[in-house]
Design a protein around this motif. Structure first.
Motif, PDB file in Angstrom:
ATOM      1  N   VAL A  34       0.838  -1.203   0.000  1.00 12.43           N
ATOM      2  CA  VAL A  34       0.000   0.000   0.000  1.00 12.43           C
ATOM      3  C   VAL A  34       0.874   1.254   0.000  1.00 12.43           C
ATOM      4  N   LEU A  35       1.933   1.271   0.817  1.00 10.56           N
ATOM      5  CA  LEU A  35       2.818   2.432   0.862  1.00 10.56           C
ATOM      6  C   LEU A  35       3.542   2.641  -0.467  1.00 10.56           C
ATOM      7  N   LEU A  36       3.985   1.564  -1.096  1.00 11.30           N
ATOM      8  CA  LEU A  36       4.645   1.683  -2.399  1.00 11.30           C
ATOM      9  C   LEU A  36       3.693   2.205  -3.474  1.00 11.30           C
ATOM     10  N   ILE A  37       2.461   1.747  -3.462  1.00 10.10           N
ATOM     11  CA  ILE A  37       1.479   2.211  -4.444  1.00 10.10           C
ATOM     12  C   ILE A  37       1.206   3.700  -4.249  1.00 10.10           C
ATOM     13  N   ARG A  38       1.063   4.137  -3.009  1.00  3.34           N
ATOM     14  CA  ARG A  38       0.832   5.564  -2.734  1.00  3.34           C
ATOM     15  C   ARG A  38       2.011   6.407  -3.203  1.00  3.34           C
ATOM     16  N   ASN A  39       3.229   5.935  -2.941  1.00  3.33           N
ATOM     17  CA  ASN A  39       4.422   6.670  -3.348  1.00  3.33           C
ATOM     18  C   ASN A  39       4.496   6.780  -4.873  1.00  3.33           C
ATOM     19  N   MET A  40       4.243   5.696  -5.573  1.00  2.00           N
ATOM     20  CA  MET A  40       4.296   5.722  -7.029  1.00  2.00           C
ATOM     21  C   MET A  40       3.209   6.629  -7.603  1.00  2.00           C
ATOM     22  N   ASN A  41       2.027   6.647  -7.007  1.00  2.74           N
ATOM     23  CA  ASN A  41       0.969   7.541  -7.491  1.00  2.74           C
ATOM     24  C   ASN A  41       1.378   8.999  -7.331  1.00  2.74           C
ATOM     25  N   LYS A  42       2.011   9.347  -6.217  1.00  2.00           N
ATOM     26  CA  LYS A  42       2.492  10.720  -6.029  1.00  2.00           C
ATOM     27  C   LYS A  42       3.519  11.078  -7.083  1.00  2.00           C
ATOM     28  N   ARG A  45       1.865  11.624 -10.507  1.00  2.00           N
ATOM     29  CA  ARG A  45       1.145  12.896 -10.586  1.00  2.00           C
ATOM     30  C   ARG A  45       2.087  14.066 -10.822  1.00  2.00           C
ATOM     31  N   ARG A  46       3.322  13.981 -10.351  1.00  2.00           N
ATOM     32  CA  ARG A  46       4.291  15.062 -10.518  1.00  2.00           C
ATOM     33  C   ARG A  46       4.874  15.130 -11.928  1.00  2.00           C
ATOM     34  N   LEU A  47       4.739  14.090 -12.714  1.00  2.00           N
ATOM     35  CA  LEU A  47       5.304  14.074 -14.060  1.00  2.00           C
ATOM     36  C   LEU A  47       4.580  15.070 -14.947  1.00  2.00           C
TER      37      LEU A  47
END
Length: 117
Positions: A34-42, A45-47
């Protein structure tokens, strides 16, 4: 001849730690996922919506580098050295052009015909 069922797998009541430890490992792996998925989504979004063309970016970087080289105080000395290097390189004779070799079956010259080897 009486045959009794024998439990050869050891005592199943003692050492019952495998179940809770397995649950603990699964919960830890779920939290990490869950933490890895949240980090990758952030990060996604920054791209930016689109990226610049690679060749154009490389060309602009080269132009900026050349401009920075020209603005240096010792640019006059280095440009004279570059011109001297170019004239030395131009004095070196170029290699002869390599031409195709034909066999008698091809008939004739290899320059310009479809029978090139």
């Amino acid at each position: 001849m009486d045959i009794f069922a024998v439990n050869n797998f050891g005592d199943t009541r003692s050492g019952g730690l495998a179940g809770p430890m397995g649950l603990f490992v699964i919960v830890l792996m779920s939290i990490a996922t869950v933490l890895l998925i949240r980090n990758m989504n952030k990060r996604i979004r920054r791209l930016p919506d689109s990226f610049a063309d690679g060749k154009r970016t490389q060309r602009e970087a080269e132009i900026a580098r050349l401009n920075a080289d020209l603005e240096r105080p010792d640019a006059a000395e280095s440009s004279a050295d570059l011109d001297a290097d170019r004239s030395v390189a131009a004095a070196v004779p170029a290699d002869d052009e390599v031409t195709g070799v034909t066999t008698k079956r091809d008939g004739g010259s290899a320059q310009g015909d479809a029978g090139r080897v």
